[in-house]
Design an enzyme around this catalytic site. Structure first.
Site, PDB file in Angstrom:
ATOM      1  N   ASP A 105      -2.089   6.474   6.436  1.00  0.00           N
ATOM      2  CA  ASP A 105      -3.126   5.559   5.951  1.00  0.00           C
ATOM      3  C   ASP A 105      -3.487   4.626   7.110  1.00  0.00           C
ATOM      4  O   ASP A 105      -2.681   3.790   7.504  1.00  0.00           O
ATOM      5  CB  ASP A 105      -2.552   4.786   4.759  1.00  0.00           C
ATOM      6  CG  ASP A 105      -3.507   3.741   4.193  1.00  0.00           C
ATOM      7  OD1 ASP A 105      -4.587   3.532   4.776  1.00  0.00           O
ATOM      8  OD2 ASP A 105      -3.164   3.131   3.155  1.00  0.00           O
TER       9      ASP A 105
ATOM     10  N   TRP B 294       0.815  -1.222   0.000  1.00  0.00           N
ATOM     11  CA  TRP B 294       0.000   0.000   0.000  1.00  0.00           C
ATOM     12  C   TRP B 294       0.844   1.266   0.000  1.00  0.00           C
ATOM     13  O   TRP B 294       0.410   2.304  -0.481  1.00  0.00           O
ATOM     14  CB  TRP B 294      -0.998  -0.006   1.157  1.00  0.00           C
ATOM     15  CG  TRP B 294      -1.971  -1.133   1.027  1.00  0.00           C
ATOM     16  CD1 TRP B 294      -2.160  -2.170   1.889  1.00  0.00           C
ATOM     17  CD2 TRP B 294      -2.877  -1.369  -0.063  1.00  0.00           C
ATOM     18  NE1 TRP B 294      -3.111  -3.034   1.410  1.00  0.00           N
ATOM     19  CE2 TRP B 294      -3.569  -2.567   0.213  1.00  0.00           C
ATOM     20  CE3 TRP B 294      -3.162  -0.702  -1.261  1.00  0.00           C
ATOM     21  CZ2 TRP B 294      -4.530  -3.103  -0.647  1.00  0.00           C
ATOM     22  CZ3 TRP B 294      -4.120  -1.233  -2.117  1.00  0.00           C
ATOM     23  CH2 TRP B 294      -4.785  -2.410  -1.802  1.00  0.00           C
TER      24      TRP B 294
ATOM     25  N   LYS C 126     -12.557  -2.048   5.721  1.00  0.00           N
ATOM     26  CA  LYS C 126     -11.833  -2.928   6.634  1.00  0.00           C
ATOM     27  C   LYS C 126     -12.428  -2.839   8.041  1.00  0.00           C
ATOM     28  O   LYS C 126     -12.871  -3.830   8.582  1.00  0.00           O
ATOM     29  CB  LYS C 126     -10.356  -2.557   6.674  1.00  0.00           C
ATOM     30  CG  LYS C 126      -9.493  -3.273   5.640  1.00  0.00           C
ATOM     31  CD  LYS C 126      -9.374  -2.549   4.361  1.00  0.00           C
ATOM     32  CE  LYS C 126      -8.666  -3.357   3.298  1.00  0.00           C
ATOM     33  NZ  LYS C 126      -7.875  -2.520   2.413  1.00  0.00           N
TER      34      LYS C 126
END
Ligand code: PLP
Length: 358
Positions: free
Chosen positions: A170, A100, A194
């Site tokens: 993030d 990511w 999530k």
């Protein structure tokens, strides 16, 4: 109907309390006589839902008034572009901790100087690199990190030093799993699927003094557009925002806040790690001090046995335990919504599997 325990990394399981509330309100939300999906986003009914969700989140995370809360679209991935488009002037420091951040780096490089301050790539991202201010490029505007690395199961336990620079993080796979000091960040973002709600919403918590007027940018890609319009510049993901609001209500009223949530998460993760560490069959490759409470990868060391585990676990009602394709093996995502009984059931299955395959 047989209920399974879903260990998916995202979209992930949701609390039964949230799903039941949504089902009860499906045809008539709040006495409106219609579903939230049918509401005008300009109606007072929907504005109450949106503002109610913001208020609850502000309380839950203790978000100061000088931070704006935005509900955007485009997933975590659009933030990889919006962040450099809006904020990268002289350059950005990124700490590379996996897939990511690699994607964020790729996008950053399209917009300006991107300095990799540290990376754990050489060890397949099994730890969080510890940096000092000397590792940062003196010219950059901000430091960018991914706080919980969903694929590898690593998590920052302490934020990196970032002297005189903004910090952008993030938190897609760890937001709301524990209390955080929002004032330590200049911007936090998280895809909802999530740990917050259904896919389609991206939560952004951003310091108001970050938000600049940027008429040079595409309108939809400027944070100011969304901040000025209370996330209602265009039609937002209304139903997703409503579901996020139910999750915030659940965390506040049923769980009793993020301190309690953290205790539950720590207990669940400790059980699983303790068992893995005591087992002769399974191992977790992550540096112990960097282990995530949310995503727990493990392997048997034998690819065929891993495949057998995934298959038999599914038959036992423990679904989506296959590891990410870049890592292999297994991964149990045990977000807020995974009940403790789900973790117990997984450990029981692992023990049985270990006995049968010793
Ligand atoms: C899943 C994930 C993303 C990407 O989210 P999308 O909503 O699919 O764009 C970004 N960062 C982290 C840490 C993630 O786990």
């Amino acid at each position: 109907m047989s209920k399974v325990y879903n260990f998916s990394a995202g979209p992930a399981c949701l609390p039964e309390w949230v799903l039941k509330r949504a089902a009860e309100e499906m045809l008539d939300a709040n006495g409106s006589g219609m579903s939230v999906m049918e509401m005008s986003h300009r109606s007072s009914d929907f504005e109450n839902i949106l503002n109610g969700a913001k208020d609850r989140l502000r309380r839950l995370m203790n978000i100061p008034e000088d931070y704006e809360i935005l509900f955007l679209q485009g997933g975590g991935s659009l933030q990889f572009d919006m962040i450099p488009m809006n904020f990268l002037k002289n350059g950005a420091d990124v700490i590379n901790t996996g897939q990511w951040t690699k994607k964020a780096i790729k996008e950053h490089e399209k917009f300006g100087k991107t300095h990799i301050a540290a990376s754990s790539a050489e060890d397949n991202f099994t730890y969080i690199p510890k940096i000092t201010n000397e590792d940062l490029d003196p010219d950059t505007d901000y430091v960018y990190i991914c706080e919980n690395n969903t694929i590898y199961g690593t998590k920052y336990k302490e934020l990196p030093p970032h002297d005189g620079k903004r910090l952008i993080a993030d938190l897609s796979s760890c937001i709301l799993s524990e209390p955080v000091d929002v004032t330590k960040y200049d911007m936090i973002f998280a895809g909802a699927q999530k740990n917050i709600g259904p896919a389609g919403v991206t939560l952004v918590i951003i310091k108001k003094d970050m938000i600049e007027d940027r008429p040079d940018l595409p309108t939809m890609l400027s944070y100011k557009t969304h901040a000025d319009a209370n996330s209602l510049y265009n039609t937002p993901p209304c139903y997703g925002i409503y579901m996020c609001g139910l999750m915030f209500e659940y965390l506040e009223d049923v769980i009793g806040g993020l301190e309690n949530m953290q205790k539950i998460n720590e207990r669940k993760a400790k059980k699983l790690y303790d068992y893995i560490d005591s087992s002769k069959l399974y191992s977790n490759p992550v540096a112990v001090e960097d282990r995530s409470l949310m995503n727990v990868p493990f392997v048997t060391g034998n690819k065929e046995l891993d495949a057998k585990f995934v298959k038999e676990a599914k038959e036992a009602g423990l679904v989506n335990v296959k590891g990410h394709r870049t890592v292999g093996g297994m991964r149990a995502s045990i977000y807020n919504s995974m009940p403790e009984e789900g973790v117990d059931a997984l450990i029981d299955f692992m023990k049985k599997f270990e006995e049968e395959n010793a």
